[in-house]
Design an enzyme around this catalytic site. Sequence first.
Site, PDB file in Angstrom:
ATOM      1  N   ASP A 148      11.017  31.238 -12.733  1.00 20.91           N
ATOM      2  CA  ASP A 148      11.503  30.626 -11.502  1.00 20.91           C
ATOM      3  C   ASP A 148      11.765  29.144 -11.735  1.00 20.91           C
ATOM      4  O   ASP A 148      10.843  28.383 -12.056  1.00 20.91           O
ATOM      5  CB  ASP A 148      10.454  30.816 -10.406  1.00 20.91           C
ATOM      6  CG  ASP A 148      10.944  30.404  -9.038  1.00 20.91           C
ATOM      7  OD1 ASP A 148      12.078  29.906  -8.928  1.00 20.91           O
ATOM      8  OD2 ASP A 148      10.189  30.597  -8.056  1.00 20.91           O
ATOM      9  N   VAL A 149      13.023  28.737 -11.588  1.00 22.41           N
ATOM     10  CA  VAL A 149      13.344  27.320 -11.785  1.00 22.41           C
ATOM     11  C   VAL A 149      12.905  26.460 -10.607  1.00 22.41           C
ATOM     12  O   VAL A 149      13.093  25.245 -10.627  1.00 22.41           O
ATOM     13  CB  VAL A 149      14.854  27.110 -12.036  1.00 22.41           C
ATOM     14  CG1 VAL A 149      15.271  27.752 -13.337  1.00 22.41           C
ATOM     15  CG2 VAL A 149      15.693  27.615 -10.867  1.00 22.41           C
ATOM     16  N   TYR A 173      21.913  25.191   2.493  1.00 20.65           N
ATOM     17  CA  TYR A 173      22.852  25.352   1.388  1.00 20.65           C
ATOM     18  C   TYR A 173      23.806  24.168   1.334  1.00 20.65           C
ATOM     19  O   TYR A 173      24.039  23.580   0.271  1.00 20.65           O
ATOM     20  CB  TYR A 173      23.633  26.655   1.563  1.00 20.65           C
ATOM     21  CG  TYR A 173      24.512  27.016   0.388  1.00 20.65           C
ATOM     22  CD1 TYR A 173      23.988  27.674  -0.711  1.00 20.65           C
ATOM     23  CD2 TYR A 173      25.869  26.716   0.378  1.00 20.65           C
ATOM     24  CE1 TYR A 173      24.789  28.020  -1.795  1.00 20.65           C
ATOM     25  CE2 TYR A 173      26.678  27.045  -0.691  1.00 20.65           C
ATOM     26  CZ  TYR A 173      26.130  27.709  -1.771  1.00 20.65           C
ATOM     27  OH  TYR A 173      26.925  28.040  -2.839  1.00 20.65           O
TER      28      TYR A 173
END
Length: 268
Positions: A62-63, A153
């Site tokens: 997981d980044v 986003y």
Amino acid sequence: MQIEGKVAVVTGAGSGIGRELAVAFAAAGASVVVGDLAADGTVETVARVRAAGGAAVAVVGDVASVDGVDALIDRARGEFGPVDVFVANAGIMGPPGLGDDEGDWDTVVDVNLRAHVRAAKALVPDWVARGEGYFVSVASAAGLLTQLGAAGYSVTKHAAVGFAEWLSITYGDSGVGVSCVCPMGVDTPLLSGILDSPDPVARMAGAAVATAGDVIGPDQVAAMTVDAVRDGRFLVLPHPAVLDMYRRKGDDYERWLAGMRRYQGTLG
């Protein structure tokens, strides 16, 4: 940058744009570390790279954490050598609207922005010392324009563009190349997921992307990105119309905002 013989890390490479980027960099002669949360996806991407004669390894992680980014870089060094190219592609849409959960905002910021910052902090000092390195930020046209329906986003993609600009300005004269990729609609699981979402605001966000222009294949985005890295070109616009939209935005902001509100109204 000459890509042949280099070591590239691609995040979010288990499907979509990331998968095609991994394949494209391998086809150009790079050894590739394929990173993603989806184990099956990383295995399939690595298989595609190897079937085409390329070298690749998978890292499931997981980044959205320092440890996740470090694991990718450490695996690359252990398998192939120092990282030459880091492709920050992993991204999520985040909650619709303003979101109700602070944790959702933390996640979208971590994945879409802070992963870029963490990778740069880990790699840029070495690149400056070596006099060469390359950072690819896969942002979105939403980072130049905006994303209807999804504040997280839109905000994080604007921030990703801003961070890529800052990297280029700050380290461009020290041998660090930067490209920022800003497509509109691309045929990926992310787009299909919001188009099919049970949430009406999420579906509206998907419709805004899908109807703004042609929905193109992720392989087109990957090919343009590899070309940009070879040429040392910052802005990558797989949808050329985005440049005209961006210019109209800057030319008359009030008119652009009013037009976006009207467009939102047509999407229900």
